[in-house]
Design a protein around this motif. Structure first.
Motif, mmCIF file in Angstrom:
data_model
loop_
_atom_site.group_PDB
_atom_site.id
_atom_site.type_symbol
_atom_site.label_atom_id
_atom_site.label_comp_id
_atom_site.label_asym_id
_atom_site.label_seq_id
_atom_site.Cartn_x
_atom_site.Cartn_y
_atom_site.Cartn_z
ATOM 1 N N UNK A 54 45.344 25.745 -50.698
ATOM 2 C CA UNK A 54 45.758 25.460 -49.424
ATOM 3 C C UNK A 54 46.190 23.863 -49.150
ATOM 4 N N UNK A 55 45.354 23.121 -49.942
ATOM 5 C CA UNK A 55 45.970 21.796 -50.173
ATOM 6 C C UNK A 55 47.286 21.528 -50.520
ATOM 7 N N UNK A 56 47.531 22.226 -51.746
ATOM 8 C CA UNK A 56 48.683 22.325 -52.463
ATOM 9 C C UNK A 56 49.712 22.884 -51.558
ATOM 10 N N UNK A 57 49.800 23.891 -50.854
ATOM 11 C CA UNK A 57 50.668 24.529 -49.844
ATOM 12 C C UNK A 57 51.008 23.220 -48.843
ATOM 13 N N UNK A 58 49.928 22.680 -48.319
ATOM 14 C CA UNK A 58 50.235 21.758 -47.410
ATOM 15 C C UNK A 58 51.031 20.478 -47.828
ATOM 16 N N UNK A 59 50.521 20.084 -49.124
ATOM 17 C CA UNK A 59 51.422 19.086 -49.988
ATOM 18 C C UNK A 59 52.911 19.631 -50.158
ATOM 19 N N UNK A 60 53.059 20.757 -50.370
ATOM 20 C CA UNK A 60 54.391 21.233 -50.759
ATOM 21 C C UNK A 60 55.307 21.134 -49.608
ATOM 22 N N UNK A 61 54.882 21.556 -48.532
ATOM 23 C CA UNK A 61 55.434 21.337 -47.003
ATOM 24 C C UNK A 61 55.848 20.190 -46.665
ATOM 25 N N UNK A 62 54.752 19.124 -46.898
ATOM 26 C CA UNK A 62 55.366 17.758 -46.709
ATOM 27 C C UNK A 62 56.146 17.164 -47.523
ATOM 28 N N UNK A 63 56.125 17.323 -48.661
ATOM 29 C CA UNK A 63 56.931 17.065 -49.654
ATOM 30 C C UNK A 63 58.083 17.601 -49.863
ATOM 31 N N UNK A 130 60.563 26.834 -46.197
ATOM 32 C CA UNK A 130 59.774 27.832 -45.595
ATOM 33 C C UNK A 130 58.581 27.609 -45.339
ATOM 34 N N UNK A 131 57.987 27.068 -46.243
ATOM 35 C CA UNK A 131 56.495 26.645 -45.960
ATOM 36 C C UNK A 131 56.568 25.850 -44.846
ATOM 37 N N UNK A 132 57.303 24.879 -44.576
ATOM 38 C CA UNK A 132 57.313 23.958 -43.589
ATOM 39 C C UNK A 132 57.232 24.473 -42.328
ATOM 40 N N UNK A 133 58.047 25.662 -41.978
ATOM 41 C CA UNK A 133 58.361 26.342 -40.772
ATOM 42 C C UNK A 133 56.796 27.193 -40.676
ATOM 43 N N UNK A 280 58.117 37.984 -36.548
ATOM 44 C CA UNK A 280 59.208 37.786 -35.666
ATOM 45 C C UNK A 280 60.490 37.367 -36.190
ATOM 46 N N UNK A 281 60.423 36.625 -37.650
ATOM 47 C CA UNK A 281 61.573 36.028 -38.278
ATOM 48 C C UNK A 281 62.105 37.334 -38.961
ATOM 49 N N UNK A 282 61.264 38.348 -39.428
ATOM 50 C CA UNK A 282 61.735 39.405 -40.027
ATOM 51 C C UNK A 282 62.390 40.425 -39.175
ATOM 52 N N UNK A 283 61.975 40.477 -37.766
ATOM 53 C CA UNK A 283 62.523 41.212 -36.734
ATOM 54 C C UNK A 283 63.985 40.359 -36.039
ATOM 55 N N UNK A 284 64.129 39.289 -36.679
ATOM 56 C CA UNK A 284 65.423 38.438 -36.181
ATOM 57 C C UNK A 284 65.197 37.933 -34.777
ATOM 58 N N UNK A 285 64.010 37.594 -34.273
ATOM 59 C CA UNK A 285 63.749 36.863 -33.046
ATOM 60 C C UNK A 285 63.031 35.508 -33.372
ATOM 61 N N UNK A 286 62.875 35.165 -34.502
ATOM 62 C CA UNK A 286 62.232 33.900 -34.918
ATOM 63 C C UNK A 286 63.080 32.787 -35.047
ATOM 64 N N UNK A 287 62.884 32.339 -36.402
ATOM 65 C CA UNK A 287 63.697 30.937 -36.616
ATOM 66 C C UNK A 287 65.198 31.455 -36.782
ATOM 67 N N UNK A 288 66.324 30.856 -36.405
ATOM 68 C CA UNK A 288 67.658 31.248 -36.686
ATOM 69 C C UNK A 288 68.046 30.577 -38.059
ATOM 70 N N UNK A 289 69.012 31.741 -38.563
ATOM 71 C CA UNK A 289 69.556 31.151 -39.958
ATOM 72 C C UNK A 289 70.624 30.132 -39.586
ATOM 73 N N UNK A 290 70.732 29.203 -40.547
ATOM 74 C CA UNK A 290 70.626 29.274 -42.093
ATOM 75 C C UNK A 290 69.203 28.752 -42.416
ATOM 76 N N UNK A 291 68.468 28.242 -41.481
ATOM 77 C CA UNK A 291 67.232 27.615 -41.731
ATOM 78 C C UNK A 291 66.217 28.530 -42.076
ATOM 79 N N UNK A 292 65.751 28.097 -43.552
ATOM 80 C CA UNK A 292 65.031 29.378 -44.347
ATOM 81 C C UNK A 292 63.431 29.270 -43.813
ATOM 82 N N UNK A 293 63.263 30.786 -43.722
ATOM 83 C CA UNK A 293 61.893 31.228 -43.348
ATOM 84 C C UNK A 293 61.345 32.455 -43.990
ATOM 85 N N UNK A 294 60.103 32.334 -44.571
ATOM 86 C CA UNK A 294 59.798 33.587 -45.169
ATOM 87 C C UNK A 294 60.188 34.759 -44.772
#
Length: 343
Positions: A54-63, A130-133, A280-294
């Motif tokens: 969890x700490x590594x994921x948060x650091x990855x998103x911040x950095x 995508x981790x940031x989002x 929601x992003x998988x169904x197309x109603x989440x984050x708009x492309x081209x912004x990356x989301x998982x």
């Protein structure tokens, strides 16, 4: 004849106390709940592993900007010259279009996780951003959910009567909402600009509101049940006898004793919110492309799972590892703060 002396017993007790003081370990009766919980949590290697991830994921998103500069490319930079124009897969040798498709998806020292099919965008950069989002939406929705659920739950449990009835029925109504369908409908009708926000800033705010506002009854019920028990305890009666008002009792006496269940439930709520945002992003109603989301990356990968399986596996693993890490961390916290657990 003199009475038997208890000096040997006293000497043993004093020597034991001195040994305990010399070792720096507090006696069991002197340890606080936080110290006991930390010792239990530290002994749980699985939970500690989850906490590290969890700490590594948060650091990855911040950095994320720094990591993409050091180990990748901008997440929306195309490298179509490295891709096969017919299949969209990464070429074994970009200088030779007839070299065939790379089974590893173009993984190399420059592209650590390979390339996205057709566009050739760097997968490592898109996973990191995508981790940031995912974490931003999950943490934001969890905070909103916890704040609303805690306030309404503690008020319902403490005051009871008509107040408890109204809040409890509101919980039932919110729990009856088909949240996924409602989120799809609401996200689909909101324009690209509203409330002073534009584009994905609006999308992130909308996802946080939908997930947090409609999930608060789960934690509200937990807080209400704990408050019903705590309000009959002696320290609450003592505060009332000293003339303390309802606000003081709610937020200075009851709330500190609710921090532990709120914290534990929050860590278990975050992975649920991550999955919901990805859905929601998988169904197309989440984050708009081209912004990356998982979730968006998984949706786009469905057309390439035969030629570029890494495009399905990598974002799927990112979601799986993140959710598993938070669940293990939350389970460890729950066990650590459980008063029935053995030291």
């Amino acid at each position: 004849m003199s009475a038997p002396s208890d000096a040997p017993e006293k000497q043993v007790e004093e020597s034991g106390a001195a040994a305990g003081a010399a070792s720096g370990a507090p006696a069991a009766a002197e340890r606080s709940l936080r110290q006991i919980a930390w010792q239990r949590f530290r002994r749980d290697k699985v939970a500690m592993g989850g906490a590290v991830v969890v700490v590594l994921l948060i650091a990855m998103a911040l950095l994320a900007p720094l990591l993409t500069r050091l180990f990748g490319f901008p997440p929306n930079e195309f490298h179509q010259s490295l891709m096969d124009p017919l299949t969209g897969g990464a070429l074994n040798d970009p200088a030779d279009p007839a070299s065939g498709i790379d089974p590893w998806g173009g993984m190399s020292s420059e592209h650590l996780l390979g390339l996205e099919p057709v566009t050739g965008r760097d997968m490592f950069s898109r996973i990191v951003y995508g981790a940031q989002i995912s974490l931003l939406v999950a943490f934001g929705a969890t905070v909103l959910c916890v704040v609303i659920g805690t306030v309404l739950g503690i008020v319902a449990g403490y005051f009871g009567g008509i107040t408890d009835t109204i809040i409890s029925r509101a919980m039932d109504i919110f729990l009856a909402f088909p949240l996924l369908l409602f989120a799809i409908a609401l996200a689909g009708v909101v324009p690209d600009g509203a409330f002073g926000l534009q584009g994905n800033a609006l999308r992130v705010g909308l996802l946080i509101f939908i997930i947090g506002f409609f999930n608060w009854p789960y934690i509200g019920r937990i807080v209400r049940g704990q408050t019903l028990t705590l309000k009959e305890r002696e320290f609450v009666e003592a505060a009332r006898s000293l003339g303390a008002g309802s606000g003081h009792i709610l937020f200075r006496e009851l709330l500190p004793n609710l921090i532990t269940p709120i914290l534990v439930y929050s860590t278990l709520l975050i992975p649920t919110n991550i999955i919901f945002e990805a859905s929601l992003s998988f169904l197309g109603v989440g984050i708009n492309p081209p912004t990356p989301s998982w979730g968006g990356m998984l949706s786009n990968s469905l057309d390439f799972y035969t030629t570029s399986p890494h495009y399905v596996i990598i974002p799927g693993l990112a979601i799986f590892i993140t959710v598993l890490a938070f669940n293990l961390f939350g389970d460890g916290l729950r066990d650590a703060f459980d008063p029935r657990s053995s030291d």
